[in-house]
Write an enzyme that holds these catalytic residues in place. Sequence first.
Site, PDB file in Angstrom:
ATOM      1  N   SER A   1      49.676  48.946  38.733  1.00 41.13           N
ATOM      2  CA  SER A   1      48.564  49.677  38.136  1.00 41.13           C
ATOM      3  C   SER A   1      47.326  48.799  38.092  1.00 41.13           C
ATOM      4  O   SER A   1      47.420  47.582  37.946  1.00 41.13           O
ATOM      5  CB  SER A   1      48.951  50.112  36.719  1.00 41.13           C
TER       6      SER A   1
ATOM      7  N   MET B   1      47.931  44.505  43.940  1.00 44.22           N
ATOM      8  CA  MET B   1      47.430  44.190  45.281  1.00 44.22           C
ATOM      9  C   MET B   1      48.483  43.445  46.095  1.00 44.22           C
ATOM     10  O   MET B   1      48.701  43.729  47.273  1.00 44.22           O
ATOM     11  CB  MET B   1      46.152  43.359  45.168  1.00 44.22           C
TER      12      MET B   1
ATOM     13  N   GLU C   1      50.094  44.280  37.412  1.00 38.39           N
ATOM     14  CA  GLU C   1      48.759  44.688  36.995  1.00 38.39           C
ATOM     15  C   GLU C   1      47.717  44.140  37.964  1.00 38.39           C
ATOM     16  O   GLU C   1      47.684  42.936  38.238  1.00 38.39           O
ATOM     17  CB  GLU C   1      48.437  44.165  35.595  1.00 38.39           C
ATOM     18  N   CYS C   2      46.856  44.991  38.478  1.00 40.16           N
ATOM     19  CA  CYS C   2      45.671  44.632  39.239  1.00 40.16           C
ATOM     20  C   CYS C   2      45.984  43.686  40.399  1.00 40.16           C
ATOM     21  O   CYS C   2      46.446  44.134  41.442  1.00 40.16           O
ATOM     22  CB  CYS C   2      44.613  44.039  38.307  1.00 40.16           C
ATOM     23  N   GLY C   3      45.777  42.375  40.251  1.00 42.62           N
ATOM     24  CA  GLY C   3      46.102  41.451  41.327  1.00 42.62           C
ATOM     25  C   GLY C   3      47.555  41.520  41.729  1.00 42.62           C
ATOM     26  O   GLY C   3      47.894  41.383  42.912  1.00 42.62           O
TER      27      GLY C   3
END
Length: 497
Positions: A467, A359, A354-356
């Site tokens: 995501s 990345m 998720e998110c970080g």
Amino acid sequence: MSHSKQSGTEAGSIPRVLISADRSSSGKTTISMGLMAALVSRGYKVQPFKVALDYIDPSYHTEITGRFCRNLDGYLMDENGILDVYSHACETGSGADIAIIEGVRGLYEGFEGLSDLGSTAQIAKILKCPVVFVINARSITRSAAALISGYKNFDPDVEIAGVILNNIGGRRHAQKAKEAIEHYTGVPVIGIIPRDPSMQISMRHLGLMPALEGRRRLGDGGFEDRLRGIEEIINKGIDVDRFLEIAGSAKSLTSPENSIFSPAAGAGSPRPRIGIALDEAFNFYYRDNIDLLELAGAEIVYFSPVNDPELPDVDGLYIGGGYPELFAAELEANESMRRSIKEASAAGMPIYAECGGLMYLTEKISTGVPGKGTYHDASMPESTYIMVGALPGHTIMGQTRVVSYNIGTLDRDCLIGKEGNSFKGHEFHHSEIREIPEYAEFAIALLRGTGIKGDRDGLIVGNTLGSYAHLHGVAYRELAGSLVEAAGKFRASRAPR
């Protein structure tokens, strides 16, 4: 007046109070922290909550109370879900003596302009919770009474039971504001907090600095001194006994129906092992999600992408959000961990990010690049760092902050659910992903939100999915069971250990 602790009582009958304000930056987070610390010092088992989906305030609440803070969100969760999260948290371990709920933004801010959906007020009503209202009283006295009168009368079903005046300049300032509020509104002023720079907590570009990073930067001694100083100011400025009286006035709650916090049918051994990334770079998790993974049959194993040389022996990975951009040099330097994760992805291990975490799984992260469309911060030097490369794309720290609920539907079976499953989640980031190849595949179609590309989110390669959507397992109930099922299948496919 003495106040006895109530260990062993049911969650619906323990004292509880909600701390709110007229807007953000009124001081409710620091005051909430100080009150929690003051009660812990008195021997109370304090169960903290945070309205909405923030990760950072809860990190401080958890640090102070020793109990995991839980999030309550009236847009994502229905009423039964909110009661379920509340009851589960208060009954965990040996139970809680009191619940303190920190609100978000102003008392009535929410998803819509003409309803209380998603607001702090909605949570106060569902939990039948009295409100202690914090006012940033800088430069106002009698006007504070008008403010309280408006908030008190706007929704008679919300009980404003006490006021704390923050940023008070002196005795005369305090006296005038207190007299006006109590005379014109009948609401008691239970606290007066002077202007004091030690009541400030360091900021980060998405909000407050997380407690884990705050402790790392200040050192254990400096961090404890800062919290102790806040507690001392609260003890001097707030009538804590009166605060406890207000909490004790909360009406009893009914128990939630069909709790999600129950062991899943068939959950047992062998338990698939799910590795959760937890360190200074990755620490944005809802504790309820971890509890639900365990109840669905998983064994949780924590690891650090920053500090550990390779993955532990696990059957799946959950890499949550955080600030990988601030630790990009350390993440790049840990080549053996990056290689270990990429090899696990290639081998078909289910990996949810998720998110970080998303990345980190891309090919590289660029930080501190000045110019249009990019995020620039003095704490992030201009550079590009090699990341895992399990997912295609180049993460750029963007200038536009994305903070929004999202709504999505899975358009294929994957490790977080079946085709057709829909969810409500939220996005909270400063980055964007570029250089995504045309052949890239996505598992999520967004009805609301920014996502990764257009109306698409859930970048997927094999059994790895990343995501921007943060999901809460009480709002999207397929999450935990699907992840554990995927990890169990991968475990079964591997050679015996």
